[in-house]
Scaffold this active site. Structure first.
Site, mmCIF file in Angstrom:
data_model
loop_
_atom_site.group_PDB
_atom_site.id
_atom_site.type_symbol
_atom_site.label_atom_id
_atom_site.label_comp_id
_atom_site.label_asym_id
_atom_site.label_seq_id
_atom_site.Cartn_x
_atom_site.Cartn_y
_atom_site.Cartn_z
ATOM 1 C CD GLU A 171 8.432 16.688 75.485
ATOM 2 O OE1 GLU A 171 8.887 17.459 74.213
ATOM 3 O OE2 GLU A 171 7.594 17.315 76.157
ATOM 4 C CE LYS A 173 -0.915 13.427 80.238
ATOM 5 N NZ LYS A 173 -1.803 13.952 79.543
ATOM 6 C CG LEU A 206 -4.288 20.417 86.117
ATOM 7 C CD1 LEU A 206 -5.528 20.975 85.875
ATOM 8 C CD2 LEU A 206 -3.940 20.498 87.421
ATOM 9 C CE LYS A 240 -11.120 12.207 78.498
ATOM 10 N NZ LYS A 240 -11.142 11.944 76.966
#
Length: 493
Positions: A171, A173, A206, A240
């Protein structure tokens, strides 16, 4: 009659401090100690109109997905008689994925020097009188559990440090959180070459820190320390990074690997059982795609792995350290698929299994499903698709579903409607070159990628999946009281 294009190939060499180009095959200076030869190349071409046809004519590989830079004279279409420079510049990355244990013990120097690969650089760094400095971003839940140990670690090692604890969830991010990190990094004034940013947390943490590091001064080194099983086997080992945008999962991001990922399974013992199942979803993905032995480990030792939270326990000889075997195989198989294709130039990726529908589903039902759970719902449906296509027999299909249930993973969700599946697959076509590129199991531990699955096959698989899974879920939820994940209701779709 138009004149044929003329091409000259150049190599790039650095003499002392200056890069210059020389014609391919031209003799270099005898003073080889002062010369560095680059793998980058420049093709100088005169008098052509079409870049693609030029490369084909001159036997240069033409591949739209291959990274290449084209610099045009005057920044416009080249007319006959003009000059263009074609640059091929290979980008080299080297990063470490390192198993360690008790990483927060002050005597364990992995966090200080473990990212350095050159022994001479380690010797210089450890001998330096300059005080070490580190900027650490830690998930706020992890901070409550391990924050005091993290602070003690850096204090005991006389490291000047700044610890930023943040709420890193799906939520939150977002680019807002990335910018928050970047403001604090700027205030800390770190050296972008010798002071890597350290991220300690789950996959969301991360990803966010990776994107922030890639943006700060265009690329600042960073270190990943995963604290969940999912991030241990998935987010920590690839290149990524990204954040959610406009209610779409990981819509903004890039490909910048860390200088190192440090894997310490002792963190996993502090996470809830559901989070262990969540990570097992990504491990099962690799098992189904390419490793029958890993599938057997999960099928035979799944409950044990859940009960022991992936800790290596003495006195269980029958399990032969299943935790170590499982995580190592999962990471090795993941790296086999990621390393040759870090920038996803090739869109045919087995690691996309479970990721065709799950991004849409996960964002649609937040916070009902965790990432690995949404992936497993996707994999369960695709298992039915593989069966409907004749790629799996009934026994193999049942073995897969039984393994999923043994790992306490959801095999269906009320939010995964036929309309959502259709929408997710249409979105898939947009960013996969107009092809679905659908990874499907063709047996246990073997798979292939398909572009010819008909809508009729998908719908038939969906109907059977819903019918079977509703029955199973009703029985399981009745026997368990509360299910392994919220939102697993059996209400009509």
């Amino acid at each position: 009659m138009p004149q044929e294009p003329q091409q000259t190939d150049f190599q790039l060499v650095r003499v002392k401090s200056t890069w210059c180009r020389i014609k391919k095959g031209e003799a270099l200076s005898n003073d080889e100690d002062e010369i560095t030869l680059s793998e980058a190349k420049i093709y100088g071409v005169q008098g052509f109109r079409d870049f693609k046809s030029l490369r084909l004519r001159d036997n240069l590989e033409y591949n739209d997905s291959k990274p290449c830079f084209l610099i045009l004279a005057r920044g416009e279409c080249i007319s006959e008689g003009g000059i263009s420079w074609i640059i091929e510049a290979p980008i080299y990355f080297c990063y470490k994925v390192v198993e360690t244990y008790n990483i927060l013990e002050p005597s364990n120097t992995t966090l200080l020097w473990g990212h350095i690969t050159d022994p001479q650089q380690i010797e210089l760094a450890t001998a330096s009188k300059r005080k070490l400095r580190r900027f650490i971003v830690i998930d706020e839940v992890v901070d409550k559990l391990y924050g005091s140990k993290v602070r003690e670690y850096f204090e005991e090692n006389n490291v000047q440090h700044k610890i930023l604890a943040l709420p890193t969830t799906e939520e939150t991010k977002s680019m807002d959180l990335v910018l928050n990190i970047l403001h604090e990094v700027q205030n800390f004034s770190l050296d972008r070459r010798t002071e890597p940013i350290i991220a300690i947390g789950g996959g969301v943490c991360l990803d966010i820190v990776g994107l922030a590091a890639s943006l700060y001064r265009r690329r600042t080194p960073y270190i990943r320390v995963p604290t969940t099983l999912l991030s241990y086997v998935d987010a920590s080992v690839g290149a990524k990074n990204g954040v959610n945008f406009l209610q779409c999962k990981n819509k903004l991001g890039g490909y910048t690997p860390p200088v190192a990922s440090f894997l310490d399974r002792s963190f996993i013992q502090s996470i809830p059982r559901r989070h262990i199942s969540n990570g097992l979803g990504e491990i099962l993905k690799m098992a189904l795609m390419k490793h029958k032995g890993l599938f057997d480990l999960l099928k035979n030792h799944g409950k044990y792995l859940l009960d022991t939270k992936f800790q290596s326990c003495n006195g269980f000889a029958d399990h032969r350290d299943a935790a170590l075997q499982t995580t190592r195989i999962a990471i090795e198989t993941m790296l086999e698929e990621l390393a040759p294709n870090l920038w996803e130039d090739d869109l045919d990726r087995l690691v996309d299994f479970g990721h065709l529908i799950s991004p849409e589903l996960e964002m649609r039902v937040l916070p009902s499903l965790m990432h690995g759970e949404a992936v497993n719902v996707d994999m369960a449906f695709m298992t039915y698709v593989a069966h409907a296509r004749g790629l799996l027999d009934a026994e193999e299909k049942e073995q897969i579903l039984q393994c999923m249930q043994g790992l306490e993973l959801p095999v269906w969700h009320s939010g995964c409607s036929w309309a959502l599946i259709q929408r997710a697959l249409r979105e898939r076509l947009k960013h996969s070159g107009g092809q679905p590129r659908m990874p499907l199991p063709t047996g246990l531990g073997v798979a292939d990628i398909f572009n010819d699955t008909s809508e009729e096959t998908l719908e038939r698989a969906y109907e059977l999946w819903v019918k079977d899974c509703r029955t199973v879920l009703e029985e399981e939820l009745q026997s368990q009281g509360d299910g392994p994940a919220p939102g697993l209701t059996c209400s009509p779709l």
